[in-house]
Design a protein around this motif. Structure first.
Motif, PDB file in Angstrom:
ATOM      1  N   ASP A 187      31.685 141.888   7.131  1.00 31.46           N
ATOM      2  CA  ASP A 187      30.186 140.869   6.539  1.00 31.46           C
ATOM      3  C   ASP A 187      30.923 140.835   4.303  1.00 31.46           C
ATOM      4  N   GLU A 221      23.181 139.978   6.527  1.00 29.10           N
ATOM      5  CA  GLU A 221      24.119 141.157   6.672  1.00 29.10           C
ATOM      6  C   GLU A 221      23.272 141.935   8.417  1.00 29.10           C
ATOM      7  N   THR A 266      26.910 138.514   6.900  1.00 21.64           N
ATOM      8  CA  THR A 266      27.611 138.948   7.987  1.00 21.64           C
ATOM      9  C   THR A 266      28.183 137.353   8.462  1.00 21.64           C
TER      10      THR A 266
END
Length: 230
Positions: A211, A188, A220
């Motif tokens: 995300d 992320e 992500t």
């Protein structure tokens, strides 16, 4: 007096040598104690044990049985299910179709390959430095053995772990057709990190980033579409 001392030393030396000789002879003749019974039959076709206590015969499963055991494990099924949810969102957005040709780069054991195949995609190829047949073949992600534009979609979840991320990205782009998409999953991250990753794909533009949860981790997902012309 000196003669008596010398005689005593000679006697002690003789006794010591005699005792040492007897001990060495005993040890030489003594059968070593192991976990292998003396009556055990010799089986030259078996691998030599790793230690004297490791006499259990090795049973080598054929690849099909090994895979069946692996693929039926809870961990495997959980990860495949997670990838299925991940790709289903792309399928619903029209980025994946049953006839799509998909390349999974650095595919590990092939969880994503199996997920896509179970979704109905017929042309899915996984590659990794170490093969994991039949799902993943051996190939160098920095020098993919495929023609230019051979795939509609290229996916990787290990771009930033690559030895040369730029070279990896270039190879993914090369093997994707014009108008196709490159999909990258990273830990992320924020907008600036996303831009840095997109810059590695010099012939593509950012289609979306979001995300999501994959295999219990927040990651992500970055989707880039390859330009119609260079």
């Amino acid at each position: 007096m000196e003669k008596q001392i010398q005689k005593f030393q000679n006697e002690v030396s003789f006794v010591s040598i005699t005792i040492a000789t007897l001990i060495i002879t005993f040890l030489f003749l003594q059968t070593p104690k192991t976990c292998i019974p003396p009556s055990a039959l010799q089986k030259p076709h078996l691998r030599f044990p790793n230690s004297t206590c490791d006499s259990t015969p090795r049973h080598y499963l054929p690849l099909s049985k090994k895979n069946a055991r692996l693929w039926s494990s809870k961990s495997w099924m959980t990860q495949v299910s997670s990838f299925t949810q991940f790709f289903t969102q792309m399928y619903q957005n029209g980025l994946l179709k049953n006839h799509s040709k998909v390349l999974c780069v650095s595919a590990g054991a092939g969880h994503e390959v199996m997920a896509l195949s179970k979704m109905g995609l017929k042309n899915v190829i996984g590659v990794e430095v170490i093969e994991s047949l039949p799902l993943v073949s051996r190939a160098n992600p920095h020098n993919l053995p495929f023609f230019d534009g051979a795939f509609d979609v290229a996916f990787t979840g290990h771009l930033m772990a690559a030895l040369y991320p730029l070279r990896n990205a270039e190879e993914m782009e090369r093997t994707v057709r014009n108008g196709g998409v490159c999909v990258v999953v990273v830990d992320e991250c924020g907008e600036e990190e996303v831009k840095e990753i997109v810059r590695l794909f010099r012939r593509s533009w950012l289609l979306s980033s979001s995300d999501v949860i994959l295999n219990g981790r927040r990651v992500t997902r970055i989707i880039m579409r390859k330009k119609a012309s260079d």
